[in-house]
Design a protein around this motif. Structure first.
Motif, PDB file in Angstrom:
ATOM      1  N   LYS A  25       0.827  -1.199   0.000  1.00  0.00           N
ATOM      2  CA  LYS A  25       0.000   0.000   0.000  1.00  0.00           C
ATOM      3  C   LYS A  25       0.870   1.261   0.000  1.00  0.00           C
ATOM      4  CE  LYS A  25      -3.784  -2.462   0.458  1.00  0.00           C
ATOM      5  NZ  LYS A  25      -4.806  -2.558  -0.608  1.00  0.00           N
ATOM      6  N   PHE A  26       0.214   2.373  -0.233  1.00  0.00           N
ATOM      7  CA  PHE A  26       0.883   3.668  -0.157  1.00  0.00           C
ATOM      8  C   PHE A  26       0.758   4.297   1.229  1.00  0.00           C
ATOM      9  CE2 PHE A  26       0.489   3.345  -4.752  1.00  0.00           C
ATOM     10  CZ  PHE A  26       1.721   3.811  -5.174  1.00  0.00           C
ATOM     11  N   TYR A  27      -0.134   3.736   2.043  1.00  0.00           N
ATOM     12  CA  TYR A  27      -0.266   4.276   3.387  1.00  0.00           C
ATOM     13  C   TYR A  27       0.833   3.691   4.276  1.00  0.00           C
ATOM     14  CZ  TYR A  27      -2.191  -0.164   5.049  1.00  0.00           C
ATOM     15  OH  TYR A  27      -2.356  -1.480   5.390  1.00  0.00           O
ATOM     16  N   ILE A  28       1.069   4.341   5.403  1.00  0.00           N
ATOM     17  CA  ILE A  28       2.095   3.890   6.335  1.00  0.00           C
ATOM     18  C   ILE A  28       1.490   3.744   7.719  1.00  0.00           C
ATOM     19  CG2 ILE A  28       3.980   4.970   5.055  1.00  0.00           C
ATOM     20  CD1 ILE A  28       3.941   7.238   7.103  1.00  0.00           C
ATOM     21  N   ASP A  29       2.133   2.895   8.496  1.00  0.00           N
ATOM     22  CA  ASP A  29       1.790   2.760   9.908  1.00  0.00           C
ATOM     23  C   ASP A  29       2.540   3.860  10.659  1.00  0.00           C
ATOM     24  OD1 ASP A  29       1.493   2.074  12.588  1.00  0.00           O
ATOM     25  OD2 ASP A  29       1.526  -0.078  12.191  1.00  0.00           O
ATOM     26  N   VAL A  30       1.799   4.903  11.061  1.00  0.00           N
ATOM     27  CA  VAL A  30       2.436   6.080  11.648  1.00  0.00           C
ATOM     28  C   VAL A  30       3.256   5.726  12.878  1.00  0.00           C
ATOM     29  CG1 VAL A  30       2.014   8.360  12.648  1.00  0.00           C
ATOM     30  CG2 VAL A  30       0.584   7.533  10.760  1.00  0.00           C
ATOM     31  N   LYS A  31       2.828   4.735  13.629  1.00  0.00           N
ATOM     32  CA  LYS A  31       3.508   4.386  14.866  1.00  0.00           C
ATOM     33  C   LYS A  31       4.753   3.550  14.622  1.00  0.00           C
ATOM     34  CE  LYS A  31       2.689   2.459  19.470  1.00  0.00           C
ATOM     35  NZ  LYS A  31       1.686   1.835  20.381  1.00  0.00           N
ATOM     36  N   LYS A  32       4.705   2.665  13.621  1.00  0.00           N
ATOM     37  CA  LYS A  32       5.810   1.729  13.415  1.00  0.00           C
ATOM     38  C   LYS A  32       6.711   2.095  12.245  1.00  0.00           C
ATOM     39  CE  LYS A  32       3.640  -2.273  15.577  1.00  0.00           C
ATOM     40  NZ  LYS A  32       3.262  -3.695  15.440  1.00  0.00           N
ATOM     41  N   PHE A  33       6.249   3.004  11.368  1.00  0.00           N
ATOM     42  CA  PHE A  33       7.091   3.348  10.223  1.00  0.00           C
ATOM     43  C   PHE A  33       8.388   4.043  10.624  1.00  0.00           C
ATOM     44  CE2 PHE A  33       8.234   6.246   6.683  1.00  0.00           C
ATOM     45  CZ  PHE A  33       8.586   5.281   5.769  1.00  0.00           C
ATOM     46  N   PRO A  34       8.394   4.935  11.634  1.00  0.00           N
ATOM     47  CA  PRO A  34       9.688   5.496  12.052  1.00  0.00           C
ATOM     48  C   PRO A  34      10.713   4.438  12.453  1.00  0.00           C
ATOM     49  CG  PRO A  34       7.892   6.790  12.965  1.00  0.00           C
ATOM     50  CD  PRO A  34       7.271   5.588  12.339  1.00  0.00           C
ATOM     51  N   ILE A  35      10.239   3.302  12.986  1.00  0.00           N
ATOM     52  CA  ILE A  35      11.163   2.201  13.293  1.00  0.00           C
ATOM     53  C   ILE A  35      11.774   1.674  12.000  1.00  0.00           C
ATOM     54  CG2 ILE A  35      11.367  -0.072  14.364  1.00  0.00           C
ATOM     55  CD1 ILE A  35       8.927   0.629  16.061  1.00  0.00           C
ATOM     56  N   SER A  36      10.957   1.599  10.942  1.00  0.00           N
ATOM     57  CA  SER A  36      11.465   1.142   9.641  1.00  0.00           C
ATOM     58  C   SER A  36      12.541   2.077   9.110  1.00  0.00           C
ATOM     59  CB  SER A  36      10.307   1.044   8.640  1.00  0.00           C
ATOM     60  OG  SER A  36       9.301   0.174   9.115  1.00  0.00           O
ATOM     61  N   ILE A  37      12.394   3.376   9.385  1.00  0.00           N
ATOM     62  CA  ILE A  37      13.412   4.332   8.940  1.00  0.00           C
ATOM     63  C   ILE A  37      14.754   4.004   9.582  1.00  0.00           C
ATOM     64  CG2 ILE A  37      14.082   6.763   8.965  1.00  0.00           C
ATOM     65  CD1 ILE A  37      11.135   7.496   8.911  1.00  0.00           C
ATOM     66  N   GLY A  38      14.732   3.730  10.890  1.00  0.00           N
ATOM     67  CA  GLY A  38      15.973   3.369  11.573  1.00  0.00           C
ATOM     68  C   GLY A  38      16.576   2.093  11.033  1.00  0.00           C
ATOM     69  N   ILE A  39      15.727   1.113  10.709  1.00  0.00           N
ATOM     70  CA  ILE A  39      16.228  -0.153  10.157  1.00  0.00           C
ATOM     71  C   ILE A  39      16.935   0.092   8.823  1.00  0.00           C
ATOM     72  CG2 ILE A  39      15.514  -2.375   9.203  1.00  0.00           C
ATOM     73  CD1 ILE A  39      13.256  -2.409  11.266  1.00  0.00           C
ATOM     74  N   ILE A  40      16.308   0.877   7.959  1.00  0.00           N
ATOM     75  CA  ILE A  40      16.888   1.134   6.636  1.00  0.00           C
ATOM     76  C   ILE A  40      18.182   1.926   6.754  1.00  0.00           C
ATOM     77  CG2 ILE A  40      16.496   2.326   4.451  1.00  0.00           C
ATOM     78  CD1 ILE A  40      13.501   1.622   4.779  1.00  0.00           C
ATOM     79  N   VAL A  41      18.185   2.950   7.601  1.00  0.00           N
ATOM     80  CA  VAL A  41      19.395   3.764   7.764  1.00  0.00           C
ATOM     81  C   VAL A  41      20.531   2.923   8.325  1.00  0.00           C
ATOM     82  CG1 VAL A  41      20.397   5.692   9.035  1.00  0.00           C
ATOM     83  CG2 VAL A  41      18.146   5.933   7.992  1.00  0.00           C
ATOM     84  N   PHE A  42      20.237   2.084   9.309  1.00  0.00           N
ATOM     85  CA  PHE A  42      21.281   1.267   9.919  1.00  0.00           C
ATOM     86  C   PHE A  42      21.902   0.299   8.917  1.00  0.00           C
ATOM     87  CE2 PHE A  42      22.768  -2.357  12.501  1.00  0.00           C
ATOM     88  CZ  PHE A  42      23.628  -1.686  13.344  1.00  0.00           C
ATOM     89  N   SER A  43      21.123  -0.136   7.930  1.00  0.00           N
ATOM     90  CA  SER A  43      21.664  -1.079   6.947  1.00  0.00           C
ATOM     91  C   SER A  43      22.635  -0.415   5.981  1.00  0.00           C
ATOM     92  CB  SER A  43      20.514  -1.714   6.148  1.00  0.00           C
ATOM     93  OG  SER A  43      19.876  -0.763   5.319  1.00  0.00           O
ATOM     94  N   TYR A  44      22.726   0.928   6.003  1.00  0.00           N
ATOM     95  CA  TYR A  44      23.635   1.637   5.094  1.00  0.00           C
ATOM     96  C   TYR A  44      24.836   2.255   5.813  1.00  0.00           C
ATOM     97  CZ  TYR A  44      20.555   1.484   0.989  1.00  0.00           C
ATOM     98  OH  TYR A  44      19.818   1.078  -0.101  1.00  0.00           O
ATOM     99  N   THR A  45      24.971   2.043   7.092  1.00  0.00           N
ATOM    100  CA  THR A  45      26.036   2.724   7.836  1.00  0.00           C
ATOM    101  C   THR A  45      27.415   2.187   7.435  1.00  0.00           C
ATOM    102  OG1 THR A  45      25.715   1.132   9.634  1.00  0.00           O
ATOM    103  CG2 THR A  45      24.601   3.246   9.829  1.00  0.00           C
TER     104      THR A  45
END
Length: 535
Positions: free
Chosen positions: A308-328
């Motif tokens: 979907k194009f919608y996001i889980d407002v509560k859990k999506f910020p956690i996904s941001i951290g996961i993605i950023v950490f995979s590029y460090t």
């Protein structure tokens, strides 16, 4: 006689006027500097001039050493340091630097430079392909296993974030390396700094010359230790899900994994561990191919309607951290670039490594999510059938255990240099004896660090939440915030408007993502701990 008196009187008046003018200029310059309008003080100008002179002296002295070695005709060392050396010094002074002639001293002995050049020649340099392989190992590691979980809560926006994070991390890696260089009097770029800590200290000078280094060291220690904790967590998780019929809990498997990791406390170097790095990376790529192959075999059942194009407002910020950490990878980029045979190829290397990482991560995350949709777990291999899961997970556990010593040893080095180094007046005495052996209490502290990672893995056994927390805390800081801030601080006068815009935008967006990701990751951990939620 009258003319002589008149000339002396005029000289005194001119000297007094000049003195008053200098004093008034100094006062105005000081006031303007304190108000922030002075571009460069006289002391700074003298400092740049002194640096130019030193650079000129160095090049001229090096040229005279080369002339001297040519005149000696490959003679023995004794002659070079004796009469032949004196002759070469006189020849160099005849046509060389004015500072040597003015001070009455000769050029530095060529033996020291020769030995320095010999050491540089002995130190191995890596090609752009080898540097790219190291970067690929850092950003294509085990933590891509959590990316499908990020798509679960982010949908197509999660895919966009994988691409966006790759672009931003590639850009911040380049500007971080740009902060290592400054232009000399000829307009040529010269490497004046070596590490991330050096850049941070340069930004905090002159008032707080070591504050930036302390901040970077703390961020590095947190990220490295959290990486070790994640390896223990994922080892216990994978073993528990590989053998669910055995009466052994995930915490017990984590204890078994830590028992195998205790010898890391005795490490003096990483020579023995580095031998397995290539095999670990190849095994990981094989595992990724197996997972993707299984997902492709179920392509008919892919749930495209679940993306979907919608996001889980509560859990999506956690996904941001996961993605950023995979590029460090910014921590070791300065050292990597300094060891390249052709540093000019660094930008090209960063481009193709991050493009490849973006494509592979995006495909892996999308294909895995389409296969399991809402049933996607924090570690994607837990979704595999039991027959395949056990084999794949055993390979992953082996890779995790063999990868643990790398961040552990790096964290130990940072801690020892920051707190247990007598030469730099640290808080505690040196943990090494006069013979270079590790003292008993130093070994105890290392073992305590291993046990600490175990305790954290036992009490917080949530791979995705820990990964999101680490990415939000240190990943965003080291990859987004600090590089853009340092770039603005050190190279402000040379930046074009679009560079300033990019740096400010990255700093603002990175700050928002870091704060929101940290808050929601902490909320998720507190909720999981409060209600006893297991992975």
């Amino acid at each position: 006689m009258a003319h002589l008196i008149r000339s002396k009187f005029q000289n005194k008046l001119s000297n007094a006027a000049t003195s008053m003018s200098n004093k008034s200029t100094a006062k105005v310059s000081g006031m303007m500097a304190r108000m922030g309008f002075q571009a460069a003080t006289d002391e700074e100008g003298l400092g740049f001039a002194a640096c130019d002179d030193l650079d000129y002296d160095h090049r001229q002295g090096l040229q005279m050493d080369i002339m001297k070695s040519d005149d000696m005709g490959g003679g023995d060392a004794g002659e070079g340091s004796g009469e032949g050396g004196m002759a070469g010094g006189e020849d160099g002074m005849a046509t060389g630097d004015s500072h040597y002639q003015r001070d009455g001293t000769g050029p530095p002995p060529s033996g020291s430079k020769a030995s320095g050049l010999g050491e540089e020649e002995k130190s191995p340099k890596i090609t752009a392909w080898e540097a790219g392989w190291n970067v690929t190992n850092a950003i294509q590691g085990m933590f891509v296993l959590g990316l499908p979980y990020a798509i679960l809560h982010g949908g197509y926006l999660g895919l966009f974030l994988i691409i966006f994070a790759a672009v931003v991390c590639c850009y911040t890696g380049k500007i971080l390396i740009a902060c290592l260089y400054e232009e000399d009097e000829d307009g040529q770029l010269v490497r004046v700094r070596d590490t991330y800590v050096d850049i941070a200290n340069a930004c905090c000078q002159p008032r707080f010359p070591s504050l930036g280094g302390h901040i970077v060291n703390v961020a590095q220690i947190i990220e490295l230790v959290m990486t070790c904790i994640l390896y223990v967590v994922v080892s216990g998780n994978l073993m528990y899900n590989s053998f669910p019929t055995l009466p052994i809990s995930q915490k017990s498997w984590a204890i078994v994994a830590t028992a195998a990791l205790l010898p890391c406390a005795f490490l003096k170097n990483l020579k023995s561990v580095s031998k397995f790095s290539l095999l670990c990376t190849i095994a990981h790529f094989v595992i990724n191919i197996l997972v993707i192959a299984y997902c492709l075999s179920r392509a008919r059942d892919w749930a495209w309607d679940k993306v979907k194009f919608y996001i889980d407002v509560k859990k999506f910020p956690i996904s941001i951290g996961i993605i950023v950490f995979s590029y460090t990878s910014q921590i070791f980029l300065p050292s990597l670039e300094g060891n390249m045979q052709k540093p000019s190829e660094f930008h090209c290397m960063m481009n193709w490594t991050h493009i490849a990482a973006c494509v592979l991560k995006g495909l892996f995350a999308l294909v895995a999510y389409l296969t399991w949709a809402d049933a996607t777990k924090e570690v994607i291999t837990d979704n595999l059938p039991s027959t395949i899961r056990a084999v794949v997970n055993l390979f992953l556990v082996s890779k995790a255990l063999l990868s643990y010593p790398l961040p552990f040893f790096a964290a130990v080095e940072v801690l020892e240099k920051s707190f247990f180094n007598e030469q730099e007046r640290t808080w505690f005495p040196n943990c090494y004896g006069g013979d270079g052996r590790l003292k008993a209490w130093g070994l105890t502290l290392r073992c305590s660090l291993v046990v600490f990672t175990l305790l954290m893995a036992i009490y917080v056994p949530h791979f995705a939440l820990l990964m999101g927390l680490t990415g939000s805390m240190t990943g965003a800081g080291l990859c987004f915030l600090l590089p853009s801030l340092f770039h603005l601080k050190l190279l402000w006068r040379k930046l074009l408007w679009h560079h300033v815009f990019f740096d400010v935008a990255i700093f603002v967006i990175g700050g928002i993502c870091a704060i929101s990701g940290f808050i929601h990751s902490m909320e998720g951990l507190i909720e999981a701990y409060k209600y006893g939620i297991e992975d």
